[in-house]
Design a protein around this motif. Structure first.
Motif, short mmCIF file in Angstrom:
data_model
loop_
_atom_site.label_atom_id
_atom_site.label_comp_id
_atom_site.label_asym_id
_atom_site.label_seq_id
_atom_site.Cartn_x
_atom_site.Cartn_y
_atom_site.Cartn_z
N GLU A 63 0.83 -1.21 0.00
CA GLU A 63 0.00 0.00 0.00
C GLU A 63 0.86 1.26 0.00
O GLU A 63 0.55 2.25 -0.70
CB GLU A 63 -0.92 -0.01 1.22
CG GLU A 63 -2.11 -0.93 1.09
CD GLU A 63 -3.09 -0.78 2.24
OE1 GLU A 63 -4.25 -0.40 2.00
OE2 GLU A 63 -2.68 -1.04 3.38
N ARG B 50 4.07 -6.37 -8.92
CA ARG B 50 2.89 -7.19 -9.18
C ARG B 50 3.15 -8.65 -8.79
O ARG B 50 2.29 -9.32 -8.20
CB ARG B 50 2.49 -7.09 -10.65
CG ARG B 50 1.19 -7.83 -10.97
CD ARG B 50 0.90 -7.88 -12.45
NE ARG B 50 0.66 -6.55 -13.00
CZ ARG B 50 1.49 -5.90 -13.80
NH1 ARG B 50 2.66 -6.47 -14.14
NH2 ARG B 50 1.18 -4.70 -14.26
N LEU C 84 3.17 -8.90 -5.01
CA LEU C 84 1.80 -8.81 -4.47
C LEU C 84 1.03 -10.10 -4.71
O LEU C 84 0.25 -10.54 -3.85
CB LEU C 84 1.08 -7.63 -5.12
CG LEU C 84 -0.34 -7.35 -4.61
CD1 LEU C 84 -0.32 -7.02 -3.13
CD2 LEU C 84 -0.98 -6.21 -5.41
N HIS C 85 1.28 -10.72 -5.85
CA HIS C 85 0.60 -11.98 -6.15
C HIS C 85 1.02 -13.05 -5.13
O HIS C 85 0.17 -13.82 -4.65
CB HIS C 85 0.97 -12.42 -7.56
CG HIS C 85 0.26 -13.67 -8.00
ND1 HIS C 85 -1.10 -13.74 -8.20
CD2 HIS C 85 0.74 -14.92 -8.27
CE1 HIS C 85 -1.44 -14.95 -8.59
NE2 HIS C 85 -0.34 -15.70 -8.63
N MET D 275 -0.73 -12.33 -1.83
CA MET D 275 -2.14 -12.71 -1.91
C MET D 275 -2.30 -14.22 -1.71
O MET D 275 -3.25 -14.68 -1.05
CB MET D 275 -2.73 -12.29 -3.26
CG MET D 275 -2.87 -10.79 -3.44
SD MET D 275 -4.11 -10.11 -2.34
CE MET D 275 -4.11 -8.40 -2.85
N GLU E 176 -4.50 -16.15 1.14
CA GLU E 176 -5.48 -17.20 0.87
C GLU E 176 -5.21 -18.46 1.69
O GLU E 176 -6.14 -19.12 2.17
CB GLU E 176 -5.45 -17.53 -0.63
CG GLU E 176 -5.99 -16.39 -1.51
CD GLU E 176 -5.78 -16.67 -2.98
OE1 GLU E 176 -5.18 -17.72 -3.30
OE2 GLU E 176 -6.21 -15.85 -3.81
N GLN F 34 -9.34 -10.78 4.47
CA GLN F 34 -10.07 -10.68 3.21
C GLN F 34 -10.36 -9.22 2.85
O GLN F 34 -10.25 -8.81 1.69
CB GLN F 34 -11.38 -11.47 3.31
CG GLN F 34 -12.03 -11.71 1.96
CD GLN F 34 -13.06 -12.84 2.03
OE1 GLN F 34 -13.34 -13.35 3.10
NE2 GLN F 34 -13.61 -13.21 0.90
N MET G 101 -7.14 -7.64 1.64
CA MET G 101 -6.83 -8.08 0.28
C MET G 101 -7.70 -7.35 -0.74
O MET G 101 -7.23 -6.93 -1.81
CB MET G 101 -7.04 -9.60 0.17
CG MET G 101 -6.01 -10.41 0.96
SD MET G 101 -6.39 -12.18 1.01
CE MET G 101 -6.27 -12.61 -0.72
N ARG G 102 -8.98 -7.16 -0.39
CA ARG G 102 -9.88 -6.48 -1.31
C ARG G 102 -9.47 -5.02 -1.51
O ARG G 102 -9.45 -4.51 -2.63
CB ARG G 102 -11.31 -6.55 -0.77
CG ARG G 102 -12.37 -6.06 -1.76
CD ARG G 102 -13.75 -6.08 -1.11
NE ARG G 102 -13.85 -5.08 -0.07
CZ ARG G 102 -14.10 -3.79 -0.30
NH1 ARG G 102 -14.30 -3.36 -1.54
NH2 ARG G 102 -14.17 -2.93 0.70
N CYS H 29 -6.27 -4.82 -3.58
CA CYS H 29 -6.55 -5.17 -4.98
C CYS H 29 -7.21 -4.01 -5.72
O CYS H 29 -6.87 -3.72 -6.88
CB CYS H 29 -7.45 -6.41 -5.05
SG CYS H 29 -6.59 -7.96 -4.76
N TRP I 126 -4.60 -1.35 -6.28
CA TRP I 126 -3.66 -1.79 -7.33
C TRP I 126 -4.29 -1.65 -8.71
O TRP I 126 -3.64 -1.19 -9.65
CB TRP I 126 -3.26 -3.24 -7.09
CG TRP I 126 -2.27 -3.72 -8.11
CD1 TRP I 126 -2.52 -4.39 -9.26
CD2 TRP I 126 -0.86 -3.51 -8.07
NE1 TRP I 126 -1.36 -4.62 -9.96
CE2 TRP I 126 -0.32 -4.09 -9.25
CE3 TRP I 126 0.00 -2.90 -7.17
CZ2 TRP I 126 1.04 -4.08 -9.53
CZ3 TRP I 126 1.37 -2.89 -7.46
CH2 TRP I 126 1.86 -3.47 -8.62
N LYS I 127 -5.56 -2.02 -8.82
CA LYS I 127 -6.26 -1.90 -10.10
C LYS I 127 -6.33 -0.43 -10.52
O LYS I 127 -6.12 -0.10 -11.70
CB LYS I 127 -7.66 -2.49 -9.98
CG LYS I 127 -8.44 -2.49 -11.29
CD LYS I 127 -9.81 -3.14 -11.11
CE LYS I 127 -10.58 -3.14 -12.43
NZ LYS I 127 -11.92 -3.75 -12.27
#
Length: 344
Positions: free
Chosen positions: A56, A96, A99-100, A103, A107, A121, A124-125, A128, A131-132
């Motif tokens: 972040e 990226r 971050l993957h 994530m 999970e 959760q 993570m949302r 995400c 990031w988008k």
């Protein structure tokens, strides 16, 4: 013999105590394993949150950079910004991948349903979504840079074309048409090479409007750039028009100098023949008469040849006069003088 006061312990009691110690040891091992698992789960949990916080923070940093970035004010600055943006895209790709991985860790933690996993959760949302949004901003900035690069490249190429046309206009509008046959011919050869270059640049001028249509709306709809294209088209038309005129002027100058050369050659021939006729004496002997007669026959042939040259001169003069050549009076005077000399 038994030691005085010693009473042997019941073997069952010893066995019970060993079993009790063994049971306590097993319970201790279970507690230790459980504690170890809880600590490991806690470490993974806080590692996840730490990595998410770092992600972040990186996103916020790049958002500030992209928000403050301009698209440059000229071709050089746009190229510099584009190179920096490419470097940032490389960082974005590396981040990226990290971050993957984070994530995936989140999970796995969620799949274990361990205590303290509340909020994973949601975190993570949030990340995400941010990031988008960052990728969208990065894409928009890249598009703006590409639009600016295309615009400044178009402007630079247009400026180069204008500079070339201005230099060419100075060349084709020159009032130097040579001072004799040789110099005029040399100038005409050079001018034809310039005309070829002008023709080669026609496609570049005609392509300006197509290139303008491919620019981003903010750039192609500018009044200045549209006026610039019109100015280039008008300047090219002027250059092409003056180039055609200079071709004609050089051809006329060459025709005049060649005409003067022909007139001079004919007058020299007339002078030579006049001097020969004036000095010629009537022969008294037959052999001398035959020689003179032969020379007169040769003179007839030469006169026919010179007459053809004089007719060509008259035709050239008439073309120059009809075309409104600025030296028409001088050319006509020269023609009249030659015709008069030959007529005599």
């Amino acid at each position: 013999s038994p030691v005085p006061g010693y009473q042997p312990c019941d073997p069952q009691i010893i066995c019970n105590r060993v079993n009790h110690v063994q049971t306590c040891l097993e319970e201790l091992e279970e507690l230790a394993a459980k504690r170890r698992k809880e600590l490991e789960d806690s470490r993974q949990l806080w590692t996840f949150f730490q990595e998410m916080e770092e992600a972040e923070a990186w996103i916020r940093e790049k958002e500030k950079i992209l928000a403050a970035k301009t698209c440059g004010r000229d071709l050089s600055s746009v190229v510099t910004l584009t190179n920096k943006h490419k470097s940032m895209l490389g960082e974005l790709g590396n981040r990226r991948a990290l971050l993957h991985q984070t994530m995936k860790k989140g999970e796995k933690i969620l799949a274990k349903k361990t205590f303290g996993s509340v909020g994973i959760q949601e975190k993570m949302r949030e990340v995400c979504l941010r990031w988008k949004k960052l990728e969208e901003i990065t894409g928009l900035h890249q598009q703006r840079l590409e639009d600016a690069l295309n615009f400044f490249q178009f402007s630079a190429e247009t400026d180069d074309l204008v500079a070339w046309l201005q230099d060419t206009y100075r060349i084709v509008s020159s009032d130097d048409f040579g001072h004799d046959d040789y110099s005029s011919q040399a100038l005409l050869r050079k001018h034809r090479a310039v005309v070829d270059e002008v023709e080669k640049h026609r496609a570049a001028v005609l392509a300006l409007r197509k290139q303008l249509a491919l620019l981003a709306p903010d750039h192609r709809q500018g009044v200045d750039v549209q006026i610039r294209v019109v100015e280039v088209e008008q300047l090219y038309g002027e250059v092409a028009e003056v180039a055609v005129l200079r071709t004609q002027w050089l051809q006329d100058a060459l025709a005049v100098y060649r005409m003067f050369s022909e007139v001079h050659a004919c007058e020299v021939w007339v002078d030579e023949k006049e001097q020969w006729l004036e000095k010629m004496e009537v022969p008294e002997e037959l052999d001398e008469v035959e020689v003179v007669q032969h020379r007169f026959e040769s003179l007839d042939q030469e006169m026919n040849s010179v007459m053809g040259r004089i007719l060509d001169v008259n035709q050239v003069v008439q073309q120059l006069v009809d075309g409104g050549h600025p030296s028409s009076d001088e050319v006509r005077s020269c023609q009249d003088h030659l015709n008069s000399r030959y007529g005599q």
